[in-house]
Design an enzyme around this catalytic site. Structure first.
Site, PDB file in Angstrom:
ATOM      1  N   ASP A   3     -53.696 -48.814  -7.369  1.00 21.01           N
ATOM      2  CA  ASP A   3     -53.438 -46.618  -8.485  1.00 21.01           C
ATOM      3  C   ASP A   3     -52.885 -47.661  -9.302  1.00 21.01           C
ATOM      4  OD1 ASP A   3     -51.125 -46.424  -6.344  1.00 21.01           O
ATOM      5  OD2 ASP A   3     -52.570 -45.461  -4.948  1.00 21.01           O
ATOM      6  N   ASP A  54     -48.877 -45.404 -10.873  1.00 24.43           N
ATOM      7  CA  ASP A  54     -47.992 -44.467 -10.506  1.00 24.43           C
ATOM      8  C   ASP A  54     -47.477 -43.780 -11.614  1.00 24.43           C
ATOM      9  OD1 ASP A  54     -49.351 -43.492  -7.935  1.00 24.43           O
ATOM     10  OD2 ASP A  54     -47.674 -45.606  -6.990  1.00 24.43           O
ATOM     11  N   ASP A  70     -37.049 -49.559  -3.151  1.00 23.72           N
ATOM     12  CA  ASP A  70     -36.698 -50.196  -2.087  1.00 23.72           C
ATOM     13  C   ASP A  70     -36.371 -51.908  -2.388  1.00 23.72           C
ATOM     14  OD1 ASP A  70     -39.100 -50.500  -2.722  1.00 23.72           O
ATOM     15  OD2 ASP A  70     -40.395 -50.002  -0.898  1.00 23.72           O
TER      16      ASP A  70
END
Ligand code: ATP
Ligand code: MG
Length: 457
Positions: free
Chosen positions: A78, A80, A159
């Site tokens: 997807d 973002d 992260d």
């Protein structure tokens, strides 16, 4: 750094903490000719969102997994978007936009079945002490991270370095604050910042490390690797509902076998499935591991063939060994097999959900698959017909086949059911008339089989 941001930073309470030190670095900008992302690979809807935000006077970038995947030549799951527009400002630009999330507001812009998630740049934790919004527990675990920030801050709170690259619609460049592009080119998964701090803030990052390492075929940076085992017990404090999602993502990504092996290797499996880990540790005969190997292999194979895999079957397999052991113990104390299985299932599940949540829509069919196992032993009268007509017969039979493959169920029993379900009626009658079969618990087979399935064990 744009003047406005600099001013905002200087005005920020708390002064120069550890986070803002890092943020002082200049990003490395990869201009359009220096990277491989072309607009043709980007979802037209994501492009519409980016252009509309830009036209509205905002900074707008693709970020995270989609940029990483595009650079690796993979198709993103997807797209973002990250922006300096606030959620209500995003909403004002799009009619097809809904704001979601209470703790941190995100905008979802919907185009038919595709949803483009738009998040406002967020700051990570200022590591200041004594401020009044207590974002950290004593353990250092992150409780809140809902402060808007600059693109730099947004990059540092992510992260892994390869997950913190921005594709900027302004000039089609890739913006890199954290050295992600180099790591991507070298196939290295590296945490941003000090792994001790980042794992303590959010221990789920350890599971994400395993997931991305396998999915991308990357090496773990050694600074991550050495901290996995010592920090693994922190997973016990993660809310079970969050771990449910994480476990599914790990095991339903097409590499369940590898995931299982690595989670066990780094002692991350035990905190998720303590009863299974304990049963595997104790096992003397090899078939629990062979059983899991077959079950996980099956999952991977089905996904590779584009078939659906059901979470309940996967969870039923992951917890089978403790359920089986508990049921056997009850049987030894005189409980009838069908009741023993029901009770064992209930007990194992109620312990398990303290670690990884299992919603009822999953645990109900799991129990059915387990509860039907002892009923396969009943091969007289009308019972086999009733079992055949059971809505969960197919899944339970597939489960029985796996048990047969590991040597835990009699192959004669599996063969019988394989024939029975497709035999014509006359043949079925004959099968039922056969000599009375006494079902005998089989002595377990060779440990060698387990070695073959998981050579690392
Ligand atoms: P996938 O392709 O599996 O969706 P992804 O990188 O998009 O991979 P997501 O879980 O969708 O992973 O998260 C989107 C982005 O949000 C990540 O790329 C990362 O930058 C950031 N992120 C997600 N989870 C964390 C976390 N626990 N800590 C810090 N940053 C995170
Ligand atoms: Mg994603």
């Amino acid at each position: 750094m744009p003047i406005l941001n600099l001013v905002k930073k200087l005005l920020k309470p708390g002064g120069r903490d550890q986070t803002s030190e890092k943020i002082a670095a200049q990003p490395r900008i990869y201009g359009r000719p220096e990277h491989t992302i072309s607009r043709a690979q980007i979802s037209p809807n994501a492009l519409k969102v980016l252009y509309r935000l830009k036209k509205g006077g905002y900074r707008a970038c693709l970020v995270g997994g989609c940029v990483r995947d595009l650079l690796l030549g993979r198709e993103p799951k997807d797209f973002d978007v990250a922006t300096d527009a606030r959620p209500d400002e995003v909403k004002a630009l799009f009619r097809n936009c809904r704001l979601i999330g209470r703790r941190f507001r995100l905008a979802h812009v919907r185009f038919g079945r595709e949803v483009i998630e738009v998040a406002t740049f967020r700051a990570g934790l200022p590591r200041g002490k004594g401020d009044d919004w207590a974002q950290e527990e004593e353990t250092g675990r992150l409780l809140r991270d809902n402060v808007y920030g600059t693109i730099e801050e947004d990059a540092w709170r992510r992260d892994f370095t390869v997950n913190a690259l921005y594709y900027d619609i302004q000039d089609f460049s890739v913006v890199d604050y954290v050295g992600g592009m180099e790591d991507l080119n070298h196939g290295v998964l590296r945490l941003i910042g000090d792994p001790k701090v980042r794992f303590r803030e959010d221990p789920v990052r350890m599971l994400r490390a395993i997931r991305f390492m396998i999915k991308l075929g990357f090496k773990l940076d050694s600074s991550i690797e050495v901290h996995l085992k010592p920090f693994a017990p922190l997973l016990k404090d993660i809310p079970p509902a969050r771990l449910y999602d994480e476990v599914l993502k790990m095991f339903m990504g097409g590499y369940a076998v590898q995931t299982f092996e690595l989670l066990r290797h780094y002692e991350l499996f035990g905190p998720l499935f303590p009863a299974t880990e304990q049963a595997l540790d104790q096992e003397e005969h090899g078939f629990p591991l062979v059983f899991l190997a077959h079950a996980l292999e099956n999952t991977d194979k089905r996904l590779a063939e584009g078939k659906i895999v059901t979470p309940y079957f996967l969870y039923a397999a992951l917890l089978w060994e403790p359920v089986r052991l508990a049921a056997r113990q009850k049987e030894a104390q005189g409980t009838p097999p069908v009741v023993a299985m029901q009770e064992a299932a209930g007990e194992v599940l109620s312990e398990q959900v303290k670690h990884v949540a299992i919603p009822r829509r999953i645990s109900l069919p799991m129990r059915e698959v387990w509860n039907l196992q002892p009923r396969f032993e009943q091969r007289r009268g009308a019972r086999p017909y009733r079992l055949l007509a059971h809505p969960r017969f197919r899944a339970a039979y597939d489960f029985l086949v796996l048990r047969g493959q590991s040597g835990e169920a009699e192959s004669e029993l599996v063969d019988w059911w394989t024939r029975f379900q497709s035999a014509p009626d006359s043949e079925r009658k004959k099968m039922l008339e056969g000599p009375r079969r006494k079902t005998r618990r089989r002595r377990p087979r060779r440990k060698a089989a387990a070695k073959q399935a998981f050579p690392q064990e």
